[in-house]
Design an enzyme around this catalytic site. Structure first.
Site, PDB file in Angstrom:
ATOM      1  N   SER A 528       0.801  -1.069  -0.004  1.00  0.00           N
ATOM      2  CA  SER A 528      -0.056  -0.228  -0.217  1.00  0.00           C
ATOM      3  C   SER A 528       0.744   1.225  -0.065  1.00  0.00           C
ATOM      4  O   SER A 528       0.398   2.194   0.599  1.00  0.00           O
ATOM      5  CB  SER A 528      -0.862   0.191   1.296  1.00  0.00           C
ATOM      6  OG  SER A 528      -1.741  -1.268   1.315  1.00  0.00           O
ATOM      7  N   THR A 531       0.715   4.885  -3.802  1.00  0.00           N
ATOM      8  CA  THR A 531       0.224   5.954  -3.783  1.00  0.00           C
ATOM      9  C   THR A 531       0.939   7.179  -3.363  1.00  0.00           C
ATOM     10  O   THR A 531       1.196   8.468  -3.713  1.00  0.00           O
ATOM     11  CB  THR A 531      -1.083   6.184  -3.204  1.00  0.00           C
ATOM     12  OG1 THR A 531      -2.234   5.356  -3.935  1.00  0.00           O
ATOM     13  CG2 THR A 531      -1.909   7.867  -3.257  1.00  0.00           C
ATOM     14  N   ALA A 734      -1.410  12.151   1.190  1.00  0.00           N
ATOM     15  CA  ALA A 734      -1.919  10.911   1.271  1.00  0.00           C
ATOM     16  C   ALA A 734      -1.033  10.010   1.856  1.00  0.00           C
ATOM     17  O   ALA A 734       0.050   9.981   1.809  1.00  0.00           O
ATOM     18  CB  ALA A 734      -2.138  10.828  -0.232  1.00  0.00           C
ATOM     19  N   GLY A 736      -1.422   5.329   2.072  1.00  0.00           N
ATOM     20  CA  GLY A 736      -1.880   4.191   1.219  1.00  0.00           C
ATOM     21  C   GLY A 736      -3.185   3.569   2.214  1.00  0.00           C
ATOM     22  O   GLY A 736      -3.282   3.623   3.402  1.00  0.00           O
ATOM     23  N   GLY A 738      -4.785   0.395   0.633  1.00  0.00           N
ATOM     24  CA  GLY A 738      -5.253  -0.540  -0.428  1.00  0.00           C
ATOM     25  C   GLY A 738      -5.514  -1.988   0.512  1.00  0.00           C
ATOM     26  O   GLY A 738      -6.382  -2.560   0.295  1.00  0.00           O
ATOM     27  N   GLU A 739      -4.638  -2.103   1.499  1.00  0.00           N
ATOM     28  CA  GLU A 739      -4.622  -3.521   1.908  1.00  0.00           C
ATOM     29  C   GLU A 739      -5.419  -3.428   3.045  1.00  0.00           C
ATOM     30  O   GLU A 739      -5.953  -4.367   3.559  1.00  0.00           O
ATOM     31  CB  GLU A 739      -3.182  -3.862   2.548  1.00  0.00           C
ATOM     32  CG  GLU A 739      -2.120  -4.169   1.377  1.00  0.00           C
ATOM     33  CD  GLU A 739      -0.885  -4.371   2.145  1.00  0.00           C
ATOM     34  OE1 GLU A 739      -0.374  -5.304   2.265  1.00  0.00           O
ATOM     35  OE2 GLU A 739      -0.188  -3.190   2.119  1.00  0.00           O
TER      36      GLU A 739
END
Lengths: 786, 150, 288
Positions: A528, A531, A734, A736, A738-739
């Protein structure tokens, strides 16, 4: 917050149209012409055995079979963090299904027939199936040469054992903390293995052309890392990194399974044995289950000291990982958990022992969540049990202990800015935590469960990202990066970042999956981190381009650079309202001066990013002294679960998940991660149930019996909540996400079950069957009176 | 080898196949249509869905030789004259992530919407229940289809 | 995955030709209708036919025929066609219910009920219907036609009474001449597509006769005459149902496999029996 034009907007995915029209090409969709060859592998039929000999003669006689390749062709080890694998088994096989040989043929049929006709003679060895057996004194050693294996400096293998790595954390004074605690709780939890189940199976095509150039097309999360490992593994042939080219088309789902290197190296290697032809290998669904990576299983032992008021004083966390036959990637899962198994809590006295244990089961490796789902099942279950025993509300005990910015982490560094307490409050409110609910249906009860979660990217301290950005004549842009869009929307977000800085609509920015020859370096699309990391590289490239543009205009138009700015594909000036230059008029061709000459030229920019504050240099006995993790992303989640007490069937009436992703760059995509990720987590609790027989053979390597949810198996409602406490070094703040969404699923379901029935389940999965039998067996609980 | 005639995305086609050839593999390898995908090769995942004589079917469970005289529609054919409202809706909802399940999902939903233009959420779920998606949690896909019924 | 071996394919135009073709002792022959099972068996090498006979040109097998006292369902009728049939929905509700739970739309559009009972795997969804509707299976060969009662059809797991040279042309399902209602209950690991780990079929009639079938809890699906006799003529009070439910322990012998433990199969069969029975009674009472 600043007023952004594209950042924070739910921009439509830039690869969306390709995907809904069937135009998107995945590895197996690419055309290679009539000279394409096919390879099929021969799999081990033992979990642990010596290979006595391999008879390839019958296969070689089959028409259209061109070559047979075995381990003796490639006697070199490879691996990401620890070189403990061979391309094909050498003198021994270590898991059922391991690749022993490959057949190259003109047609898929001939390849399949060829593989069937290879005879391998095995001498079986005792297979070690359970990790706790594997660490016994007399256990058969899977890797007798472990002491000679090459690995990263932060691993600590134990010679002449099956322990490939032992991560230790020692912080504070455990004895004192336990003696001063008002209560001590001890529990053990078990989490089995899981499979990623991307719908696209692994696929790779490799061609070693007659000039010695190796090109590999692969469904991959890690094109550059694969290039690096291929080049290293084949360096004996004189192959350099720039002789190897990895092209990564669209990926049909990864979740970690396509990170690092698994079957792709077979394609790369066998191509060198049959030069001049593209050779394709496609994994079937069975192999997708047992010969890529699986998520490792773990048995965790927890001991927690707590004050009467609910304050945690000490945490001892031992983790025994079933890491499988090869742990070249999994050992870093074990390591990451070792660093973070304190959980998102402020605990001053911590002892963690995370053991990476070889077993004769399929290799394990990265899986969305990277070990955090596994250890948080135990930790978040235990905290809820503690709350009940102390008669403190489970949300309250989390508020008391939840980590805050600046608190000391298990390895001594300090926690980054975060909105964990905000997440707790928002989730508790949305799920109506204080409201007890009962089902109108006979035989049904309702419970609520809560869980916190956190996760840091696990990566080498110097993992980096890079970006090339080039303008076209019409001021559209091509961005070249080497992260992978595995569905999460990374390409779109990169376009938003560049678009924001250059004031160009992301729909005019093309970002595509990479070719390592053309696109600059990226470590991997995992952790993750993409980004955050690649986002910073793109941001730097866009700033570099912007600077070039403004400098050129300032120089040619004799304006102070600090009065110039970009807006809607134009250069404008703060002091001259009428000044306006269209980018398309000069972005390639340059600006014409009064004397007719041109200044400037095509605007091409680059940017890179590497964290420069991280270090894995630490005391191996205590884990103190380094700064291995860049930051943590945190969150909270809760759900409302309805249980049929006669069948054990569970229905999620509502799930709420709040996550602090720093500045959310694209809310639609972020919410998509929460909804999809949470279901993947829920699935590991309620449905997925991997089975092996006593010989180590997987019994359900198919969707018929390894159940992943269908559209009929989703929660009635999922409420995603985005909390935004900026990450100081992230692009626009930002970090991450995702996970993370799948991580809290298991403990919150276990907690909801306890809330509804008073039954505590300490092992995953928690299928309807397991719960039903637990209900039948629980004599002390009178369910109907609940 | 046997000669078969069929209509593929509105076009008459004639090819030679072996009895053992699987339709999915013929479409992908001989006809160059790559939108039907292989996900499980066992009829479980729905990635290979095509529309055969108006019905959604698993092309991994059909012998190519069986389709003599029949009519096949894939997403390539569906998109020939621009995207359908279903595809537009899926696009604007950011419904798909990796997109591997998309062609099959789209064809299953296309079949449903043809016979039942205003399906309920339960009917939508039932219709796409044979198309496995590991990324999205299905909700963004269901939302996009539901939007079309309003 | 390619099929590694080659075979011949014939799609006969007539029944005579079909049974003639089937009558070749020296050939391994596979019948192709929906193909959803067969295709996988060939890919995996579980079957290696010399000849595949595609029966889809035999249009007379693509019928659902209502003969008032019974209904004939032909060998080419797919599960989707069963779901879309008013006859089935009205008179064979249990089949309509079971058909919805077979795999998914894309499979149901091809798969046939006859294919299901020919595969005769323990987890099949069609058997319960056949059992409670006293079905007979029609088979044809060069030697003529046979009607095999359903209780003789299922010989063992994956084994039927069908001979190598016989073609199954369809089934006849008896329609009770009294008011009746039915229900199908299926043990699944989740709501989506799944093979049944056990299943229960119930048919109740206004004269208080009951037909109870259990699937996937023994080598073949079967009716429980013991429970049926016990219930015969009785008003179904809670205590009668509870007693009947308890009897299940003596009439089925589930096994443990990768899909379910025997303990859970037993528990689910009991729960499904009770729920199915109550549903069927409720449906019976709702009939006009």
């Amino acid at each position: 917050m600043e007023n952004y034009k594209y950042i924070g907007q739910s921009v439509q995915k830039i690869d969306g149209k390709e995907k809904v029209t069937g135009a998107a090409l995945y590895t197996d969709d690419l055309e290679f012409g009539p000279d394409l060859l096919y390879a099929e592998i021969v799999e081990s039929t033992h979990a642990h055995a010596f290979i006595k000999n391999i008879d390839t003669s019958r296969a070689e006689e089959i028409p259209d079979v061109l070559a047979v390749v075995t381990g003796k062709d490639f006697p070199f080890k490879f691996g990401l963090y620890m070189k403990d694998r061979f391309i094909f088994a050498q003198d021994r096989v270590r898991f059922y299904g391991e690749q022993v040989a490959a057949v190259i043929a003109r047609t898929p049929k001939a390849a399949k027939l060829g593989a069937k006709n290879i005879r391998v003679n095995y001498q079986p060895i005792d297979a070690v199936i359970k990790q706790l057996d594997s660490i016994k004194e007399d256990a058969e050693l899977l890797h007798p040469d472990l002491e000679n294996y090459v690995h990263v400096p932060w691993f600590f293998p134990k010679d002449k054992t099956n322990i490939a790595h032992h991560r230790k954390i020692r912080k504070g004074d455990m004895d004192k903390a336990f003696s001063e605690a008002d209560h001590i709780f001890e529990e053990q939890y078990e989490v089995p293995r899981y499979s990623h189940c991307a719908i696209e199976p692994h696929a790779a095509v490799a061609k070693f052309d007659l000039s010695g150039r190796l090109t590999v097309w692969a469904s991959s999360q890690s094109p550059h890392t694969q290039r690096h490992i291929f080049a290293e593994a084949l360096s004996f042939m004189g192959i350099r990194h720039n002789d190897v080219r990895v092209i990564a088309p669209h990926v049909g789902g990864g979740f970690g399974s396509k990170a690092g290197v698994t079957m792709e190296i077979i394609a790369a290697a066998i191509a060198t044995k049959y030069p001049g032809h593209p050779i394709k290998i496609i994994w079937n669904r069975e192999r997708e289950f047992f010969n890529t990576y699986q998520r490792p299983g773990v048995i965790t032992k927890l001991k927690m000291g707590v004050k009467n008021d609910g304050t945690i004083t000490a945490l001892k966390h031992e983790l025994f990982w079933d890491a499988g036959a090869y742990v070249e990637y999994a050992a870093n899962v074990v390591n990451a958990v070792g660093l973070s198994a304190m959980g998102p809590y402020k605990v001053d006295n911590v002892q963690i022992d995370s053991y990476c244990i070889y077993t004769n089961l399929p290799p394990t490796g990265p899986y969305r969540g990277f070990g955090y789902s596994e250890f948080l099942f135990g930790l978040e279950s235990l905290i809820t049990q503690v709350a009940h025993k102390l008669n403190i509300d489970p949300v309250k005990i989390r508020r008391i202990n939840a980590i805050k910015e600046g608190d000391t982490l298990a390895y001594g560094a300090h926690m980054n800015p975060n909105g964990l307490h905000q997440c707790i409050d928002k989730v508790a409110k949305e799920i109506e935590w204080d409201k007890k609910e009962s089902s109108p249906h006979k035989n049904k009860v309702i419970g609520k469960g809560f869980s916190l979660f956190w996760k840091a990217p696990a990566m080498p301290p110097n993992a980096s990202s890079a970006c090339f950005l080039k303008f076209n004549e019409d001021a559209s842009i091509n961005i070249l990066v080497s992260g992978m869009d595995i569905g999460q929307g990374y390409l779109t977000v990169m376009a938003q970042i560049a678009g924001e800085i250059l004031s160009i609509n992301p729909n005019k920015i093309r970002v595509e999956n990479p070719d390592t020859d053309r696109n600059p370096y990226e470590w991997q699309t995992v952790a993750s981190h993409i980004t955050w990391s690649c986002g910073n590289a793109v941001k730097n490239a866009a700033l570099n381009a912007k600077n070039q543009i403004l400098e050129l205009v300032a120089r040619c138009k004799y304006l102070p650079i600090d009065t110039l700015f970009l807006e809607d594909e134009k250069v404008k000036c703060t002091t001259k309202a009428n000044f306006e230059l269209d980018l398309k008029d000069f972005i390639i061709t340059g600006l014409q001066m009064e004397d007719g000459t041109f200044k400037g030229g095509p605007i091409i920019a680059s940017g890179t990013f590497m964290p420069q504050f991280t270090s894995t240099k630490a005391n191996p006995e205590t884990g103190q002294g380094g700064h291995p993790n860049v930051h943590y992303t945190v969150g909270a989640a809760a759900l409302k679960l309805e249980i049929d007490t006669e069948t054990g069937k569970m229905k999620i009436l509502k799930a709420v998940e709040a996550i602090d992703g720093g500045k959310i760059l694209n809310p639609s995509l972020a919410k998509g991660q929460i909804i999809g990720g949470l279901l993947q987590g829920i699935s590991t609790v309620l449905y997925e149930d991997m089975r092996f027989d006593h010989r180590g053979k997987m019994l359900n390597p198919n969707f018929t019996d390894y159940k992943i949810p269908t559209a009929l198996d989703i929660p009635d409602e999922i409420v995603p909540i985005l909390v935004e406490v900026a990450q100081p070094d992230g692009p626009f703040g930002a970090r991450g996400i995702g996970e993370h969404p799948m991580i809290p699923a298991a403990p919150m379901i276990a907690n909801a079950i306890e809330d509804a029935l008073g039954i505590r389940i300490k092992s995953m999965p928690i299928t309807a069957e397991k719960l039903c039998l637990a209900i039948l067996n629980s004599s002390k609980t009178n369910i109907n009176n609940k | 080898m046997k000669k078969i005639n069929f209509i593929l995305n509105g076009e008459k086609r004639q090819i030679y196949v072996e009895a053992s050839d699987i339709l999915l593999e013929v479409l992908r390898q001989k006809m160059g249509l790559t939108s039907p995908k292989c996900g499980c090769d066992n009829g479980d995942c729905g990635a290979c869905t095509i529309i055969l004589n108006g019905k959604s079917v698993r092309s991994c469970l059909i012998f190519a030789i069986e389709i003599d005289g029949m009519e096949i529609l894939t997403v390539e054919g569906l998109s020939k004259n621009g995207m359908t409202p279903l595809q537009e809706s899926l696009l604007t909802h950011n419904s798909f992530q990796c997109g591997y399940c998309a062609p099959g999902m789209i064809l299953s939903a296309t079949e449903l919407l043809k016979v039942n233009p205003k399906p309920s959420v339960e009917e939508i779920k039932e219709c796409i229940a044979g198309n496995l998606c590991r990324c999205t949690g299905y909700q963004p896909i269901i939302d996009a289809i539901t939007d079309l019924t309003k | 995955m390619p099929i590694a071996h080659d075979f011949d394919y014939i799609k006969p135009a007539t029944m005579e030709q079909t049974i003639e073709l089937l009558n070749q002792e020296n050939k391994r022959i596979s019948i192709l209708a929906g193909g959803t099972d067969l295709c996988n068996m060939l890919k995996n090498g579980f079957r290696v036919p010399d000849l595949m006979i595609d029966i889809k040109a035999l249009h007379e097998l693509n019928v659902i025929k209502d003969n008032n006292t019974d209904i004939f369902i032909g060998a080419l009728v797919t599960f989707s066609e069963l779901i879309n049939s008013d006859i089935v929905k009205e008179k064979l509700y249990i089949l309509w219910e079971a058909a919805h739970k077979v795999a998914s739309q894309g499979v149901r559009n091809r798969a046939t009920m006859i294919g299901n009972i020919c595969s005769a795997v323990a987890c099949m969804d069609s058997a319960a219907t056949l059992l409670v509707h006293n079905a007979s299976v029609h088979v044809k060969s060069v030697n003529g036609e046979r009607k095999i009662p359903v209780n003789e059809w299922f010989v063992d797991n994956k084994k039927t009474a069908c001979l190598n040279n016989e073609l199954v042309t369809g089934v006849t399902l008896e329609i009770p001449q009294k008011k009746y209602a039915s229900a199908y209950e299926k043990q699944m690991r989740y709501a989506g597509e799944d093979l049944s780990q056990s299943n229960v079929g119930i048919l109740v009639q206004e004269d208080k006769t009951y037909r109870i079938a259990f699937g996937a809890v023994g080598p073949t699906p079967k009716r429980s005459l013991k429970i049926e006799h016990f219930l015969q003529g009785k008003e179904l009070t809670d205590s009668i149902i509870a007693e009947a439910r308890q009897m299940i322990e003596t009439v089925i012998a589930p096994i443990t496999d990768v899909r379910s433990s025997k303990e859970y199969r037993m528990q689910m069969t009991k729960v499904m029996f009770e729920r199915g029975l109550r549903t069927a009674i409720e449906r019976l009472n709702n009939l006009i």
